[in-house]
Every structure is written in structure tokens, then in C-alpha cells.
Design an enzyme around this catalytic site. Structure first.
Site, PDB file in Angstrom:
ATOM      1  N   ASP A  75      -6.603   2.321  -5.189  1.00  0.00           N
ATOM      2  CA  ASP A  75      -6.486   1.626  -3.922  1.00  0.00           C
ATOM      3  C   ASP A  75      -6.326   2.649  -2.801  1.00  0.00           C
ATOM      4  O   ASP A  75      -5.873   3.776  -3.038  1.00  0.00           O
ATOM      5  CB  ASP A  75      -5.280   0.694  -3.934  1.00  0.00           C
ATOM      6  CG  ASP A  75      -5.478  -0.548  -3.086  1.00  0.00           C
ATOM      7  OD1 ASP A  75      -6.375  -0.536  -2.219  1.00  0.00           O
ATOM      8  OD2 ASP A  75      -4.733  -1.524  -3.283  1.00  0.00           O
ATOM      9  N   GLY A  76      -6.696   2.250  -1.592  1.00  0.00           N
ATOM     10  CA  GLY A  76      -6.439   3.069  -0.425  1.00  0.00           C
ATOM     11  C   GLY A  76      -5.082   2.720   0.160  1.00  0.00           C
ATOM     12  O   GLY A  76      -4.335   1.898  -0.373  1.00  0.00           O
ATOM     13  N   GLU A  97      -2.932  -7.212  -3.708  1.00  0.00           N
ATOM     14  CA  GLU A  97      -2.985  -5.809  -4.114  1.00  0.00           C
ATOM     15  C   GLU A  97      -1.779  -5.440  -4.964  1.00  0.00           C
ATOM     16  O   GLU A  97      -1.891  -4.671  -5.927  1.00  0.00           O
ATOM     17  CB  GLU A  97      -3.060  -4.917  -2.869  1.00  0.00           C
ATOM     18  CG  GLU A  97      -4.412  -4.986  -2.177  1.00  0.00           C
ATOM     19  CD  GLU A  97      -4.448  -4.227  -0.873  1.00  0.00           C
ATOM     20  OE1 GLU A  97      -5.489  -3.610  -0.565  1.00  0.00           O
ATOM     21  OE2 GLU A  97      -3.434  -4.244  -0.145  1.00  0.00           O
ATOM     22  N   LYS A 115      -3.214  10.989   6.208  1.00  0.00           N
ATOM     23  CA  LYS A 115      -2.343   9.846   5.901  1.00  0.00           C
ATOM     24  C   LYS A 115      -1.107  10.245   5.105  1.00  0.00           C
ATOM     25  O   LYS A 115      -0.212   9.419   4.897  1.00  0.00           O
ATOM     26  CB  LYS A 115      -3.131   8.794   5.107  1.00  0.00           C
ATOM     27  CG  LYS A 115      -4.263   8.158   5.888  1.00  0.00           C
ATOM     28  CD  LYS A 115      -4.982   7.125   5.049  1.00  0.00           C
ATOM     29  CE  LYS A 115      -6.099   6.439   5.836  1.00  0.00           C
ATOM     30  NZ  LYS A 115      -6.801   5.426   5.014  1.00  0.00           N
TER      31      LYS A 115
END
Length: 226
Positions: A75-76, A97, A115
Site C-alpha cells: 500500500d502507499g 485498507e 514522505k
């Protein structure tokens, strides 16, 4: 850098696995790499956009509601810290999610170096998914915690944004300094909150891409302040 993350993620996937695929551009690159690899896998996704990409690139998909275990999920994220706590606020699908994340034997976040920080910067809010009947009560509870609350509105539709499961979304920011475990625990105790976008001690690994290459990080366990 997102493509570098996707290429590294491919090396963690084996034939016969059930793979969780979240949302975002990094996952889109991963789907393209999966097609090239010709690995025999089955995908599960909480994202309608990802589902459509899987169909486009001929990746077989099983519905989330018919799945109870996932071998590895990718996942991001919007923000990530050195202990692999993350914010996944922008997409508004964090409840689904998290379901994928907790079913997975390994939950791996993909991020570029912009990030990734020592502690969460909270440039993004914590997004809360709220049962409609609890709207006013949840807002009051959040404000009593010292939070500012903004209900998410649609850009091209009158009214509030509704999640894929028919619930309201609220974006929350805290002005006081609290530990992540305290914020996580308090949010989990408020009746009417379905889930929130703070992924606290959930990810097992992260693939961090930078101009200098790829770094794989495994989660540590320690508290931090916001």
C-alpha cells in the site's frame, strides 16, 4: 522513485500468493510490474481504482468480502515515520485498507523519501470514518479531545462526502501534544467511529525509494509525540 518501489516489491512476491493491493500511484506501478512478471497470483483490493487497473492488466481479483487471509499486502501512504506508523488520509478508504492490512501476514508500505520522516509531520489530518447516526456525538467527542474537526465536502456535489460503505468522513487535527498510542487508543474508544487513518503499529515493513536507491525498513516499537 515509485517505479523503483514497485520493482522491489515484485521480488517479495511468489507464485501462488494472495496479494493485497491498496490504492495510489505506487500500486499502479506495481500492477504494471506484476503483468510483466507473469507471476501467478490472486489480488485483493479495497480500492475501486485499483480493481479497474487489475482488470485492465489481466490480474485475477477476489472480492474483499470473500477473503480472510492474505500472504502479503502492499500500500502507499501520505506520511510515514521511522517506526512505520503512517497516515493514509487522502483516499478516504482507510477502513477497507486496514481490513486488508490486518489480514496480511506482511503489510508493506511503499513510499518515496519525501514522505518519510523521523516522526509524523501531520501535514495531513487524521481522517475519521463515522456512522451517520453518530455524526454530532463523534464531533463533540473529538472536540472534547482538543481536536479541530472539518467534515469532508464534495467538490462537485452538494453535501458531505460519503465513504464507499455509506459513512461520513471527517478530517481531524490535534493541537495538543499527545503520544500516537494515546491518540490511537482514544479514537478507537469513541462509539460511532468506524475507523481512522492513523495506521499505528500495523505495517511490518516499508520500501523507501530515494535518488540514491532503495531502503527496506522493518518496524521498531517505541512511542513518539505529535
Amino acid at each position: 522513485m515509485k517505479k523503483k518501489c514497485a520493482q522491489k516489491a515484485i521480488s517479495m512476491i511468489e507464485d501462488g500468493m494472495t496479494i493485497g493491493l491498496g490504492g495510489g500511484q505506487s500500486i499502479a506501478f506495481l500492477i504494471k510490474e506484476l503483468e510483466k512478471s507473469e507471476k501467478m497470483i490472486l489480488a485483493v483490493t479495497p480500492s475501486q481504482d485499483t480493481l479497474e487497473l487489475c482488470l485492465k492488466y489481466r490480474i485475477p481479483v477476489r472480492s474483499l468480502e470473500m477473503t480472510d487471509q492474505i500472504d502479503i499486502a502492499f500500500d502507499g501512504c501520505d506520511e510515514l515515520d521511522e517506526n512505520l506508523n503512517a497516515l493514509k488520509s487522502c483516499g478516504g478508504i482507510h477502513t477497507r485498507e486496514k481490513i486488508v492490512a490486518v489480514m496480511a501476514k506482511n503489510y508493506v508500505l511503499l513510499a518515496d523519501e519525501q514522505k518519510y520522516h523521523k516522526t509524523l509531520s501531520f501535514h495531513h489530518p487524521i481522517t475519521i470514518e463515522v456512522i451517520r447516526s453518530a455524526r454530532a456525538a463523534v464531533k463533540k467527542s473529538l472536540k472534547n479531545m482538543g481536536a479541530s474537526v472539518i467534515e469532508r465536502h464534495a467538490d462537485k456535489k452538494v453535501g458531505l462526502v460519503v465513504s464507499d460503505d455509506g459513512n461520513y468522513l471527517m478530517d481531524v487535527r490535534f493541537s495538543n501534544s499527545s503520544s500516537l498510542d494515546e491518540i490511537n487508543a482514544k479514537l478507537n474508544r469513541i462509539p460511532g467511529i468506524v475507523e481512522h487513518s492513523l495506521f499505528y503499529q500495523i505495517a511490518s515493513k516499508a520500501i523507501i525509494a530515494s535518488e540514491n536507491g532503495i531502503q527496506i525498513i522493518e518496524r521498531k516499537n517505541k512511542s513518539e509525540k505529535i
